[in-house]
Design a protein around this motif. Structure first.
Motif, PDB file in Angstrom:
ATOM      1  N   TYR A 135     -40.151   8.383   8.162  1.00  8.75           N
ATOM      2  CA  TYR A 135     -40.968   8.544   6.991  1.00  8.75           C
ATOM      3  C   TYR A 135     -40.354   9.951   6.835  1.00  8.75           C
ATOM      4  O   TYR A 135     -40.501  10.918   8.017  1.00  8.75           O
ATOM      5  N   TRP A 136     -39.513  11.075   5.999  1.00 10.63           N
ATOM      6  CA  TRP A 136     -39.911  11.421   5.319  1.00 10.63           C
ATOM      7  C   TRP A 136     -40.706  12.684   4.442  1.00 10.63           C
ATOM      8  O   TRP A 136     -41.503  12.169   4.065  1.00 10.63           O
ATOM      9  N   GLU A 178     -40.847  11.839  10.485  1.00 13.77           N
ATOM     10  CA  GLU A 178     -41.426  11.571  11.259  1.00 13.77           C
ATOM     11  C   GLU A 178     -41.196  10.113  11.727  1.00 13.77           C
ATOM     12  O   GLU A 178     -41.222   9.469  10.845  1.00 13.77           O
ATOM     13  N   ASP A 179     -41.549  10.490  13.262  1.00 17.72           N
ATOM     14  CA  ASP A 179     -40.906   8.756  13.651  1.00 17.72           C
ATOM     15  C   ASP A 179     -39.987   8.520  13.687  1.00 17.72           C
ATOM     16  O   ASP A 179     -40.074   6.633  13.307  1.00 17.72           O
ATOM     17  N   ASN A 180     -38.784   8.670  12.705  1.00 17.71           N
ATOM     18  CA  ASN A 180     -37.912   7.928  12.679  1.00 17.71           C
ATOM     19  C   ASN A 180     -37.743   7.729  11.694  1.00 17.71           C
ATOM     20  O   ASN A 180     -36.775   6.477  11.790  1.00 17.71           O
ATOM     21  N   ARG A 193     -39.693  17.579   6.913  1.00 17.21           N
ATOM     22  CA  ARG A 193     -39.561  16.328   8.654  1.00 17.21           C
ATOM     23  C   ARG A 193     -39.274  15.406   8.974  1.00 17.21           C
ATOM     24  O   ARG A 193     -40.076  14.464   7.460  1.00 17.21           O
TER      25      ARG A 193
END
Length: 122
Positions: free
Chosen positions: A85-86, A81-83, A79
């Protein structure tokens, strides 16, 4: 005679299983421009744009860090996250099927390629 054949077959199957569990092949990274454990870019550009690319990088890192056997029977949730972190988290398929507790490898990678955290939940 039958017992000897049966025990021989079981022994060969056991040896093959052990070989698969403890064999750690040398894996070349698919990304020549990204060394496996030091994935950083000089500028802040996006190197990892898709979840497939993040998975391939994480797979190389997991194999180098924990060995090939750490990926056997694993499924991964990926996923963004926060555009920024993968996050990839591995789950053992047997733990999912039998609804038991268990851990797996996880990694946090910035979109620019910098590895923030590598670990193994337990």
């Amino acid at each position: 005679m039958k017992k000897t054949i049966i025990f021989s077959v079981i022994g060969i199957m056991f040896l093959i299983f052990l070989f698969l569990m403890f064999h750690h092949p040398i894996v070349e990274s698919q990304y020549d421009y990204l060394p496996p454990l030091l994935i950083e870019s000089e500028d802040e550009c996006e190197i990892i744009k898709t979840k497939e690319m993040a998975y391939k990088i994480a797979r190389d890192v997991f194999i180098e860090e924990y060995g090939y056997s750490s990926l056997l029977f694993m499924s991964f949730d990926c996923r963004l996250e926060d555009n920024k972190y993968w996050i990839l988290e591995g789950r053992n398929k047997f733990h999912t099927i039998f609804k038991t507790c268990g851990g797996g490898p996880y990694i946090v990678i910035e979109k620019n390629g910098k590895i923030i955290e590598i670990g193994y939940t337990g």
